[in-house]
Design an enzyme around this catalytic site. Structure first.
Site, PDB file in Angstrom:
ATOM      1  N   MET A   1      53.820  53.243 -18.029  1.00  0.00           N
ATOM      2  CA  MET A   1      54.796  54.169 -18.620  1.00  0.00           C
ATOM      3  C   MET A   1      54.487  55.603 -18.178  1.00  0.00           C
ATOM      4  SD  MET A   1      55.882  52.622 -22.253  1.00  0.00           S
ATOM      5  CE  MET A   1      54.489  53.188 -23.195  1.00  0.00           C
TER       6      MET A   1
ATOM      7  N   GLN B   1      48.760  42.526 -25.437  1.00  0.00           N
ATOM      8  CA  GLN B   1      49.836  42.601 -24.438  1.00  0.00           C
ATOM      9  C   GLN B   1      49.543  41.666 -23.257  1.00  0.00           C
ATOM     10  OE1 GLN B   1      52.015  46.312 -23.226  1.00  0.00           O
ATOM     11  NE2 GLN B   1      50.599  46.230 -21.507  1.00  0.00           N
TER      12      GLN B   1
ATOM     13  N   LEU C   1      49.719  59.188 -16.260  1.00  0.00           N
ATOM     14  CA  LEU C   1      48.626  58.377 -15.695  1.00  0.00           C
ATOM     15  C   LEU C   1      47.255  59.007 -15.879  1.00  0.00           C
ATOM     16  CD1 LEU C   1      50.296  57.164 -12.366  1.00  0.00           C
ATOM     17  CD2 LEU C   1      50.369  56.125 -14.642  1.00  0.00           C
TER      18      LEU C   1
ATOM     19  N   HIS D   1      44.814  53.732 -15.563  1.00  0.00           N
ATOM     20  CA  HIS D   1      45.907  53.242 -14.712  1.00  0.00           C
ATOM     21  C   HIS D   1      45.460  53.154 -13.252  1.00  0.00           C
ATOM     22  CE1 HIS D   1      48.257  55.403 -18.015  1.00  0.00           C
ATOM     23  NE2 HIS D   1      48.738  54.174 -18.093  1.00  0.00           N
TER      24      HIS D   1
ATOM     25  N   GLN E   1      60.598  49.048 -26.346  1.00  0.00           N
ATOM     26  CA  GLN E   1      59.327  48.638 -26.951  1.00  0.00           C
ATOM     27  C   GLN E   1      58.843  49.625 -28.014  1.00  0.00           C
ATOM     28  OE1 GLN E   1      57.269  48.795 -23.002  1.00  0.00           O
ATOM     29  NE2 GLN E   1      55.534  49.556 -24.188  1.00  0.00           N
TER      30      GLN E   1
HETATM   31  P1  AMP Z   1      50.749  52.163 -20.318  1.00  0.00           P
HETATM   32  O1  AMP Z   1      51.244  53.165 -19.331  1.00  0.00           O
HETATM   33  O2  AMP Z   1      49.967  52.749 -21.424  1.00  0.00           O
HETATM   34  O3  AMP Z   1      51.820  51.200 -20.749  1.00  0.00           O
HETATM   35  O4  AMP Z   1      49.692  51.271 -19.534  1.00  0.00           O
HETATM   36  C1  AMP Z   1      49.996  50.690 -18.291  1.00  0.00           C
HETATM   37  C2  AMP Z   1      48.902  49.714 -17.950  1.00  0.00           C
HETATM   38  O5  AMP Z   1      47.655  50.413 -17.883  1.00  0.00           O
HETATM   39  C3  AMP Z   1      48.735  48.624 -19.014  1.00  0.00           C
HETATM   40  O6  AMP Z   1      48.465  47.395 -18.368  1.00  0.00           O
HETATM   41  C4  AMP Z   1      47.552  49.115 -19.797  1.00  0.00           C
HETATM   42  O7  AMP Z   1      46.834  48.086 -20.435  1.00  0.00           O
HETATM   43  C5  AMP Z   1      46.719  49.751 -18.706  1.00  0.00           C
HETATM   44  N1  AMP Z   1      45.765  50.711 -19.286  1.00  0.00           N
HETATM   45  C6  AMP Z   1      46.024  51.707 -20.168  1.00  0.00           C
HETATM   46  N2  AMP Z   1      44.880  52.333 -20.525  1.00  0.00           N
HETATM   47  C7  AMP Z   1      43.882  51.725 -19.838  1.00  0.00           C
HETATM   48  C8  AMP Z   1      42.471  51.907 -19.778  1.00  0.00           C
HETATM   49  N3  AMP Z   1      41.846  52.848 -20.492  1.00  0.00           N
HETATM   50  N4  AMP Z   1      41.743  51.099 -18.968  1.00  0.00           N
HETATM   51  C9  AMP Z   1      42.368  50.125 -18.234  1.00  0.00           C
HETATM   52  N5  AMP Z   1      43.692  49.907 -18.253  1.00  0.00           N
HETATM   53  C10 AMP Z   1      44.437  50.695 -19.037  1.00  0.00           C
END
Ligand code: AMP
Length: 282
Positions: free
Chosen positions: A30, A153, A33, A37, A61
Site C-alpha cells: 500500500m 494475512q 515504503l 517492504h 480493506q
Molecule cells: P502494507 O503496505 O503494509 O500492506 O505491506 C505490504 C507488504 O509488506 C505486506 O506483505 C506486509 O506484510 C509486508 N510488510 C510490512 N511491514 C513489514 C515488515 N516490518 N517486515 C517485513 N514485511 C513487512
C-alpha cells in the site's frame, strides 16, 4: 524501472516477459515504503527474474472508522526507493482502475480469516483477498512475497491460493524491525516520540513470551497473561488481542508441545499496531 498505472498495459508486459521464459516475483503493497517492504523486493530479486511491486491503498480493506483517508501516501519517495533497490516494474493503479463503477464481485475469505483481525476488522480480509486476487490476475506471477509481520494475512492468502488452485507460490518473509525491536510499519509514522517509546511494549511482550518458552513454560494462558502484563507496563492504551496460537490454524493453544505464534494487536492513541513472533523451544 517502469512505472505503469494501466492494468492492461501491465498485464501485457508481464505476458510478454513470461513468454520470454522470465520468472515473475510480485510484492503487493500500500506504499509508504520502508525497509520491511524493500526486504520483500530484495527477496523477489534473488529468487525471480523480474521484481514487480504494486502500490495501491485498497479502500475495501479499511473499515468505515479506519484510517483510509489519512493513510500515508508518499508515491514519489516510494518510486525513488524502489528504483534504488533494483525493482523492475511498479504498478500504481487508480481507485477507478481497480474498482470501476459497478464493481460488485468479492472473494469470500477462508476460515482462517474468522478470528483476530477478522473479528476486530469486519470485512478487512474480504477486501484483502479481493485485491490480492485481482493483482494476481493483472500480474500473473510465479511467486508472491508477503511479510510475516501480517501473520494472519499470509495465512489467509495461502489458504485462498490453495482453495482456489492459484498457480502461484506464496512466500512468507521475516519481519524487519528497528534496532530497538519495533516492527517496521507504515503506521509507525503516526506515532509521537513518546507514543513510539510505548509502542515498544509489543515487541517486549513477544520477547517475554519467548523467554517463558525458553524457561520451559508450556501453558499458552501463562504466556498470554505475561504478554498482557508487558503491554500494560508500556503502557499501550488498549489491547485488541494478545494470544498464543497454532502457526497454521491460528487457533489458541493451551498446552504447548511444538512451535506456536504469539500474536498481538494494541492501540496507542489513535494508532493500531500489530506484531507477532514464532516461539520455538531451543
Ligand atoms: P502494507 O503496505 O503494509 O500492506 O505491506 C505490504 C507488504 O509488506 C505486506 O506483505 C506486509 O506484510 C509486508 N510488510 C510490512 N511491514 C513489514 C515488515 N516490518 N517486515 C517485513 N514485511 C513487512
Amino acid at each position: 524501472m517502469k512505472v505503469l498505472a494501466s492494468a492492461s498495459d501491465t498485464y501485457w508486459l508481464i505476458d510478454q516477459l513470461r513468454t520470454q521464459g522470465k520468472r515473475i516475483g510480485l510484492v503487493p503493497t500500500m506504499g509508504a515504503l520502508h525497509q520491511g517492504h524493500l526486504s520483500l523486493v530484495q527477496r523477489a530479486k534473488e529468487q525471480t527474474d523480474v521484481a514487480v511491486v504494486t502500490i495501491f491503498v485498497n479502500p475495501t480493506q479499511f473499515g468505515p472508522n479506519e484510517d483510509f483517508q489519512k493513510y500515508p501516501r508518499t508515491l514519489q519517495s516510494d518510486i525513488e526507493q524502489l528504483e534504488s533497490c533494483g525493482c523492475d516494474l511498479v504498478f500504481t493503479p487508480t481507485n477507478q482502475q481497480m474498482y470501476p463503477l459497478g464493481h460488485s464481485t468479492f472473494i469470500e475469505p477462508p476460515s482462517v480469516a474468522k478470528d483476530w483481525e477478522g473479528k476486530i476488522r469486519p470485512g478487512h480480509f474480504r477486501g484483502v483477498a479481493t485485491i490480492v486476487m485481482k493483482l494476481f490476475q493483472i500480474i500473473p506471477a510465479h511467486v508472491g512475497y508477503f511479510g510475516r509481520k501480517d501473520y494472519q494475512q499470509v495465512a489467509v492468502i495461502r489458504a485462498m491460493a490453495r482453495d482456489l488452485n492459484l498457480p502461484i507460490l506464496i512466500q512468507a518473509c521475516e519481519t524487519i524491525r528497528e534496532t530497538d525491536g519495533l516492527a517496521m510499519s507504515s503506521r509507525n509514522r503516526y506515532l509521537s516520540p513518546s507514543q513510539r517509546a510505548r509502542a515498544l511494549g509489543l515487541s517486549k511482550a513477544l520477547k517475554m513470551g519467548q523467554t517463558l518458552i525458553d524457561q520451559g513454560c508450556t501453558s499458552g494462558q501463562t504466556i498470554e497473561d505475561a504478554m498482557r502484563i508487558e503491554l500494560t507496563k508500556a503502557p499501550v492504551d488498549s489491547i485488541d488481542y494478545a494470544a498464543v496460537v497454532h502457526p497454521d490454524t491460528l487457533e489458541p493453544v493451551e498446552s504447548i508441545d511444538g512451535p506456536v505464534v504469539g500474536i498481538i494487536a494494541a492501540r496507542i492513541g489513535n494508532t493500531r499496531l500489530i506484531d507477532n513472533a514464532t516461539f520455538i523451544r531451543g
